[in-house]
Design a protein around this motif. Structure first.
Motif, mmCIF file in Angstrom:
data_model
loop_
_atom_site.group_PDB
_atom_site.id
_atom_site.type_symbol
_atom_site.label_atom_id
_atom_site.label_comp_id
_atom_site.label_asym_id
_atom_site.label_seq_id
_atom_site.Cartn_x
_atom_site.Cartn_y
_atom_site.Cartn_z
ATOM 1 N N SER A 54 77.030 -61.623 27.372
ATOM 2 C CA SER A 54 76.849 -61.255 28.771
ATOM 3 C C SER A 54 75.397 -60.888 29.030
ATOM 4 O O SER A 54 74.813 -60.088 28.286
ATOM 5 C CB SER A 54 77.751 -60.078 29.137
ATOM 6 N N GLN B 194 72.235 -60.472 32.422
ATOM 7 C CA GLN B 194 71.950 -60.397 33.846
ATOM 8 C C GLN B 194 71.268 -61.674 34.312
ATOM 9 O O GLN B 194 70.685 -62.409 33.505
ATOM 10 C CB GLN B 194 71.061 -59.193 34.141
ATOM 11 N N PRO B 195 71.345 -61.977 35.601
ATOM 12 C CA PRO B 195 70.617 -63.144 36.110
ATOM 13 C C PRO B 195 69.146 -63.089 35.717
ATOM 14 O O PRO B 195 68.509 -62.037 35.784
ATOM 15 C CB PRO B 195 70.798 -63.040 37.620
ATOM 16 N N LYS C 227 71.704 -68.144 35.607
ATOM 17 C CA LYS C 227 72.234 -67.869 36.936
ATOM 18 C C LYS C 227 73.730 -67.596 36.842
ATOM 19 O O LYS C 227 74.385 -68.046 35.899
ATOM 20 C CB LYS C 227 71.997 -69.069 37.858
ATOM 21 N N PRO C 228 74.296 -66.877 37.817
ATOM 22 C CA PRO C 228 75.744 -66.624 37.784
ATOM 23 C C PRO C 228 76.576 -67.892 37.672
ATOM 24 O O PRO C 228 77.630 -67.875 37.016
ATOM 25 C CB PRO C 228 75.997 -65.894 39.105
ATOM 26 N N GLU C 229 76.126 -68.991 38.274
ATOM 27 C CA GLU C 229 76.877 -70.231 38.206
ATOM 28 C C GLU C 229 76.863 -70.875 36.828
ATOM 29 O O GLU C 229 77.574 -71.852 36.590
ATOM 30 C CB GLU C 229 76.373 -71.238 39.251
ATOM 31 N N THR D 79 77.933 -69.219 34.302
ATOM 32 C CA THR D 79 79.046 -68.571 33.618
ATOM 33 C C THR D 79 80.118 -69.593 33.273
ATOM 34 O O THR D 79 80.620 -70.309 34.145
ATOM 35 C CB THR D 79 79.636 -67.465 34.494
ATOM 36 N N THR E 21 78.526 -65.223 30.076
ATOM 37 C CA THR E 21 78.769 -64.563 31.344
ATOM 38 C C THR E 21 77.446 -64.067 31.914
ATOM 39 O O THR E 21 76.711 -63.333 31.244
ATOM 40 C CB THR E 21 79.733 -63.381 31.182
ATOM 41 N N SER F 244 75.989 -62.026 35.111
ATOM 42 C CA SER F 244 76.345 -61.196 36.259
ATOM 43 C C SER F 244 75.421 -59.997 36.332
ATOM 44 O O SER F 244 74.854 -59.560 35.327
ATOM 45 C CB SER F 244 77.801 -60.737 36.175
ATOM 46 N N SER F 245 75.275 -59.450 37.529
ATOM 47 C CA SER F 245 74.442 -58.283 37.732
ATOM 48 C C SER F 245 75.266 -57.013 37.665
ATOM 49 O O SER F 245 76.497 -57.042 37.601
ATOM 50 C CB SER F 245 73.726 -58.365 39.081
#
Length: 125
Positions: free
Chosen positions: A11, A13-14, A87-89, A91, A122, A124-125
């Motif tokens: 996991s 962060q962006p 980026k979140p996408e 994931t 993953t 995510s912020s």
């Protein structure tokens, strides 16, 4: 049968980075065609990047170009995917895949026959 084991997911962060590894059991690693795929929740599996017949690289998702780098170390029987500016996408579960070369050639339309179990990424912020 070729055994593939992915590692390096996690996991972040962006904007962060991860480096995925795929350990391959096949002794004659150079006789294989190697690729990375991913599958996000609720979506179909898609190809991310491939090693070409001449050892070069191809990227099959426009949004990863310039951010992801596929590479390999044949002496270690290992495939890598360096992922930057995540980026979140991005994931998804990331899989490595392999198939035998046909007269030393990797044919794009041929099926990949060996798959790892996947490693979760993953973002995510």
């Amino acid at each position: 049968q070729v055994q593939l084991v992915e590692s390096g997911g996690g996991s972040v962060q962006p904007g962060g980075s991860l480096r995925l590894s795929c350990a391959v059991s096949e002794y004659n690693y150079n006789n294989l065609c190697m690729a990375w795929f991913r599958q996000a929740p609720g979506r179909e599996r898609e190809g991310v990047a491939r090693i070409l017949s001449d050892g070069g690289s191809a990227y099959d998702i426009d949004s990863v170009k310039g951010r992801f780098t596929i590479s390999q170390d044949s002496a270690k029987n290992t495939l890598y995917l360096q992922m930057n500016s995540l980026k979140p996408e991005d994931t998804a579960i990331y899989y490595c895949a392999a198939k035998k070369r046909v007269f030393s050639v990797c044919i794009r339309g041929d099926y990949y026959t060996s798959w790892g179990q996947g490693t979760q990424v993953t973002v995510s912020s």
